[in-house]
Design an enzyme around this catalytic site. Structure first.
Site, PDB file in Angstrom:
ATOM      1  N   GLU A  65      33.158  28.333  40.605  1.00  0.00           N
ATOM      2  CA  GLU A  65      33.479  26.953  40.201  1.00  0.00           C
ATOM      3  C   GLU A  65      33.253  26.816  38.694  1.00  0.00           C
ATOM      4  OE1 GLU A  65      31.243  24.231  42.632  1.00  0.00           O
ATOM      5  OE2 GLU A  65      32.205  24.956  44.469  1.00  0.00           O
ATOM      6  N   PRO A  66      33.813  25.768  38.081  1.00  0.00           N
ATOM      7  CA  PRO A  66      33.647  25.632  36.632  1.00  0.00           C
ATOM      8  C   PRO A  66      32.174  25.671  36.192  1.00  0.00           C
ATOM      9  CG  PRO A  66      35.340  24.126  37.411  1.00  0.00           C
ATOM     10  CD  PRO A  66      34.753  24.777  38.637  1.00  0.00           C
ATOM     11  N   ASN A  67      31.266  25.119  36.999  1.00  0.00           N
ATOM     12  CA  ASN A  67      29.844  25.129  36.623  1.00  0.00           C
ATOM     13  C   ASN A  67      28.984  26.007  37.529  1.00  0.00           C
ATOM     14  OD1 ASN A  67      30.067  23.355  34.381  1.00  0.00           O
ATOM     15  ND2 ASN A  67      30.399  21.694  35.841  1.00  0.00           N
ATOM     16  N   GLU A  96      34.244  44.175  48.698  1.00  0.00           N
ATOM     17  CA  GLU A  96      35.035  43.846  47.505  1.00  0.00           C
ATOM     18  C   GLU A  96      34.643  44.762  46.337  1.00  0.00           C
ATOM     19  OE1 GLU A  96      34.723  39.727  46.324  1.00  0.00           O
ATOM     20  OE2 GLU A  96      35.285  40.152  44.250  1.00  0.00           O
ATOM     21  N   GLN A 115      38.035  69.098  17.465  1.00  0.00           N
ATOM     22  CA  GLN A 115      36.846  69.039  18.324  1.00  0.00           C
ATOM     23  C   GLN A 115      36.480  67.607  18.714  1.00  0.00           C
ATOM     24  OE1 GLN A 115      33.531  71.202  16.702  1.00  0.00           O
ATOM     25  NE2 GLN A 115      32.439  71.183  18.653  1.00  0.00           N
ATOM     26  N   GLN A 158      41.804  55.141  21.123  1.00  0.00           N
ATOM     27  CA  GLN A 158      41.470  55.860  19.879  1.00  0.00           C
ATOM     28  C   GLN A 158      42.296  57.145  19.762  1.00  0.00           C
ATOM     29  OE1 GLN A 158      39.619  54.268  17.861  1.00  0.00           O
ATOM     30  NE2 GLN A 158      39.403  55.780  16.239  1.00  0.00           N
ATOM     31  N   GLY A 163      47.449  54.376  16.278  1.00  0.00           N
ATOM     32  CA  GLY A 163      48.194  53.110  16.132  1.00  0.00           C
ATOM     33  C   GLY A 163      49.118  52.840  17.316  1.00  0.00           C
ATOM     34  N   ALA A 186      33.961  39.806  40.159  1.00  0.00           N
ATOM     35  CA  ALA A 186      33.208  40.267  41.347  1.00  0.00           C
ATOM     36  C   ALA A 186      31.719  40.360  41.037  1.00  0.00           C
ATOM     37  CB  ALA A 186      33.750  41.607  41.852  1.00  0.00           C
TER      38      ALA A 186
HETATM   39  C1  LIG Z   1      40.656  37.448  35.962  1.00  0.00           C
HETATM   40  C2  LIG Z   1      39.574  36.912  36.841  1.00  0.00           C
HETATM   41  C3  LIG Z   1      39.742  36.908  38.213  1.00  0.00           C
HETATM   42  C4  LIG Z   1      38.757  36.342  39.038  1.00  0.00           C
HETATM   43  N1  LIG Z   1      38.986  36.245  40.395  1.00  0.00           N
HETATM   44  C5  LIG Z   1      38.148  35.504  41.153  1.00  0.00           C
HETATM   45  C6  LIG Z   1      38.471  35.180  42.510  1.00  0.00           C
HETATM   46  O1  LIG Z   1      39.494  35.613  43.040  1.00  0.00           O
HETATM   47  N2  LIG Z   1      37.619  34.389  43.210  1.00  0.00           N
HETATM   48  C7  LIG Z   1      36.470  33.895  42.662  1.00  0.00           C
HETATM   49  O2  LIG Z   1      35.757  33.160  43.343  1.00  0.00           O
HETATM   50  N3  LIG Z   1      36.116  34.183  41.371  1.00  0.00           N
HETATM   51  C8  LIG Z   1      36.933  34.956  40.611  1.00  0.00           C
HETATM   52  N4  LIG Z   1      36.615  35.242  39.299  1.00  0.00           N
HETATM   53  C9  LIG Z   1      35.388  34.700  38.742  1.00  0.00           C
HETATM   54  C10 LIG Z   1      34.324  35.748  38.409  1.00  0.00           C
HETATM   55  O3  LIG Z   1      33.761  36.256  39.582  1.00  0.00           O
HETATM   56  C11 LIG Z   1      33.311  35.061  37.480  1.00  0.00           C
HETATM   57  O4  LIG Z   1      33.958  34.924  36.219  1.00  0.00           O
HETATM   58  C12 LIG Z   1      32.009  35.820  37.346  1.00  0.00           C
HETATM   59  O5  LIG Z   1      31.287  35.787  38.561  1.00  0.00           O
HETATM   60  C13 LIG Z   1      31.115  35.255  36.231  1.00  0.00           C
HETATM   61  O6  LIG Z   1      31.004  33.875  36.289  1.00  0.00           O
HETATM   62  P1  LIG Z   1      31.263  33.010  34.943  1.00  0.00           P
HETATM   63  O7  LIG Z   1      32.575  33.447  34.403  1.00  0.00           O
HETATM   64  O8  LIG Z   1      31.099  31.575  35.277  1.00  0.00           O
HETATM   65  O9  LIG Z   1      30.156  33.475  33.933  1.00  0.00           O
HETATM   66  P2  LIG Z   1      28.642  32.951  33.813  1.00  0.00           P
HETATM   67  O10 LIG Z   1      27.978  33.012  35.137  1.00  0.00           O
HETATM   68  O11 LIG Z   1      28.634  31.659  33.095  1.00  0.00           O
HETATM   69  O12 LIG Z   1      28.003  34.063  32.908  1.00  0.00           O
HETATM   70  C14 LIG Z   1      28.150  34.104  31.477  1.00  0.00           C
HETATM   71  C15 LIG Z   1      27.303  35.271  30.981  1.00  0.00           C
HETATM   72  O13 LIG Z   1      25.907  35.028  31.293  1.00  0.00           O
HETATM   73  C16 LIG Z   1      25.401  36.130  32.045  1.00  0.00           C
HETATM   74  N5  LIG Z   1      24.417  35.666  33.014  1.00  0.00           N
HETATM   75  C17 LIG Z   1      24.512  34.652  33.895  1.00  0.00           C
HETATM   76  N6  LIG Z   1      23.395  34.551  34.633  1.00  0.00           N
HETATM   77  C18 LIG Z   1      22.572  35.546  34.217  1.00  0.00           C
HETATM   78  C19 LIG Z   1      21.258  35.973  34.576  1.00  0.00           C
HETATM   79  N7  LIG Z   1      20.553  35.387  35.555  1.00  0.00           N
HETATM   80  N8  LIG Z   1      20.708  37.017  33.920  1.00  0.00           N
HETATM   81  C20 LIG Z   1      21.398  37.641  32.922  1.00  0.00           C
HETATM   82  N9  LIG Z   1      22.628  37.284  32.532  1.00  0.00           N
HETATM   83  C21 LIG Z   1      23.214  36.251  33.174  1.00  0.00           C
HETATM   84  C22 LIG Z   1      26.616  36.733  32.733  1.00  0.00           C
HETATM   85  O14 LIG Z   1      26.384  38.057  33.162  1.00  0.00           O
HETATM   86  C23 LIG Z   1      27.662  36.602  31.651  1.00  0.00           C
HETATM   87  O15 LIG Z   1      27.531  37.647  30.742  1.00  0.00           O
HETATM   88  C24 LIG Z   1      37.572  35.852  38.468  1.00  0.00           C
HETATM   89  C25 LIG Z   1      37.370  35.905  37.080  1.00  0.00           C
HETATM   90  C26 LIG Z   1      38.359  36.404  36.265  1.00  0.00           C
HETATM   91  C27 LIG Z   1      38.147  36.395  34.773  1.00  0.00           C
END
Ligand SMILES: Cc1cc2nc3c(=O)[nH]c(=O)nc-3n(C[C@H](O)[C@H](O)[C@H](O)COP(=O)(O)OP(=O)(O)OC[C@H]3O[C@@H](n4cnc5c(N)ncnc54)[C@H](O)[C@@H]3O)c2cc1C
Length: 398
Positions: A129-131, A246, A283, A348, A352, A375
């Site tokens: 989810e967004p949050n 998954e 190398q 690399q 280019g 994932a």
């Molecule tokens: C192309 C794409 C396809 C996707 N497909 C799906 C899908 O089909 N279904 C689905 O449900 N989701 C999907 N996702 C979502 C994906 O699983 C999430 O983007 C991922 O779980 C991370 O969540 P977030 O992007 O909100 O990052 P955030 O959770 O906000 O994390 C931001 C950063 O903070 C770090 N972080 C967060 N908490 C901690 C912690 N406790 N300790 C250390 N570091 C931390 C993270 O590792 C990351 O580096 C997809 C995402 C993308 C980009």
């Protein structure tokens, strides 16, 4: 006694048929499709013909009755041409339909799985989810019971395939005060709910183009209680066991890219002449090629051993508190990070030309980075591995 690391004749045939299809059908359209960010419209009919769609489903549901090793072989060999479309197939068949299958009643399976196998339906899975990303349990999408229906409100982001899917599985809070113990799993036929509380917007991405990604919104969407799967408030077990298969099978996406990066780099290094010699003779280029090969081999056998372990389990299932949880996280962690390193080395070596979209290597590089994020991020996978190691002090040796 030796350990047998060889594929069976049947597995070799699967590898060859998928790769042959990927090079003859997918490859010629990839440059244009990537530029346009469009999934080939008959992709799932094609993968149905190859027998990939229901690869682990029982034959009575239209499947092939194979295992997760074969799923990994299929995804690796699609990804040798397109990492993004391998992810799209995996998101539909493993994340969505296989997760549904493992938790559904027989009647639910019969009504859904044949359409998944034939390619009539494409699936998607909504956790993020967004949050609520890494902290998925903090999701706020709600399913409120009203009579014999659930009223769904909330949103899911980054949902692979949502813009083209006909079927969705998602998680929502059915008891918001119970934390992770108040999450349930739902499914629905998307076309029935368009303009009835369901909306999807396509998200633009710089990598994984051709794999459609959506932002899904639920606004007072009414689902019958029969659309609950896996039991009320049992969503976390469904979610974590689904994440294991998954992470293992989608390791194939990065394996395919790793292998192609290596193959393309060997060919290019032998052909490209500078200082009156093929660059393969330098190398520093040999070091990169040797490291790429070693990284691919380590990734490959880590992923295949996790898939094979999964297939050896009676319920072929993992989840929190299992060795498989740790192995699945380790598989995608290592494959994902190694894949980025290998793709960077490949760029690399190509100099280019590697920077130009005409070369397939650039797509592998752009797609590959996702496997340190999707994932569950690398950071989250490390947290899972440490948690599971502390649980059993590594007594199993796996
Ligand atoms: C192309 C794409 C396809 C996707 N497909 C799906 C899908 O089909 N279904 C689905 O449900 N989701 C999907 N996702 C979502 C994906 O699983 C999430 O983007 C991922 O779980 C991370 O969540 P977030 O992007 O909100 O990052 P955030 O959770 O906000 O994390 C931001 C950063 O903070 C770090 N972080 C967060 N908490 C901690 C912690 N406790 N300790 C250390 N570091 C931390 C993270 O590792 C990351 O580096 C997809 C995402 C993308 C980009």
């Amino acid at each position: 006694m030796s350990l047998n690391f060889n594929f069976s004749e049947e597995q070799k045939m699967l590898e060859e048929s998928v790769y042959r299809w990927a090079t003859s059908w997918l490859e010629p359209q990839m440059e244009h499709a990537y530029e346009a960010d469009e999934m080939p419209s008959t992709l799932f009919k094609e993968t149905a013909n190859l027998g990939i769609n229901g690869i682990v489903f029982e034959e009575k549901h239209g499947g092939a009755g194979m295992g997760y090793v074969e799923t990994l072989i299929a995804y690796e060999n699609i990804a040798r041409v397109s990492n993004a479309l391998s992810m799209t197939v995996g998101a539909s068949q493993t994340l969505c339909f296989d997760n549904f299958r493992r938790n559904a009643t027989e009647a639910q399976r019969i009504s859904v799985l044949p359409k998944a196998c034939s390619g009539e339906w494409i699936g998607c899975l909504g956790i993020t989810e967004p949050n609520a990303g890494s902290d998925a349990m903090s999701m706020t999408t709600k399913a409120e019971k009203k009579g014999d229906r659930y009223i769904i409100n909330g949103s899911k982001i980054f949902i692979t395939n949502a813009p083209v899917a006909q079927f969705m599985v998602f998680y929502a809070k059915t008891d918001p005060n119970a934390g992770p113990k108040g999450i349930s799993t739902f499914f629905f036929e998307i076309d029935k709910y368009k303009d009835k509380g369901y909306k999807c917007e396509k998200i633009k991405k710089w990598g994984m183009r051709t794999s459609p990604t959506g932002l899904v919104t639920f606004e007072d969407m009414e689902l019958p209680e029969e659309n609950l799967v896996g039991g009320l408030n049992k969503g976390v077990a469904v979610l974590t066991s689904g994440l294991c298969t998954e992470r293992i099978t989608l390791s194939g996406c990065t394996l395919g890219s790793q292998r192609s990066c290596l193959e393309l780099s060997i060919k290019y290094a032998k052909e490209r002449v500078q200082f009156k010699k093929p660059i393969a003779e330098f190398q520093s280029i040999q070091e990169k090629i040797a490291d790429m090969y070693t990284g691919y081999l380590a990734s490959k056998w880590l992923a295949y051993s996790a898939a094979s372990f999964c297939d050896s389990l009676t319920n072929k299932s993992g989840g929190k508190g299992t060795d498989l949880d740790r192995m699945a996280a380790a598989s995608l962690l290592f494959c994902g990070e190694m894949g980025t390193k290998i793709a960077l080395d490949a760029i690399q070596i190509h100099g280019g030309y590697g920077y130009c979209t005409e070369y397939a290597i650039s797509r592998h590089f752009l797609d590959q980075k996702l496997w340190e994020i999707g994932a569950g991020t690398s950071e989250v996978r490390r947290m899972i591995i440490a948690r599971e190691l502390y649980r059993d002090n590594f007594q199993s040796g796996r």
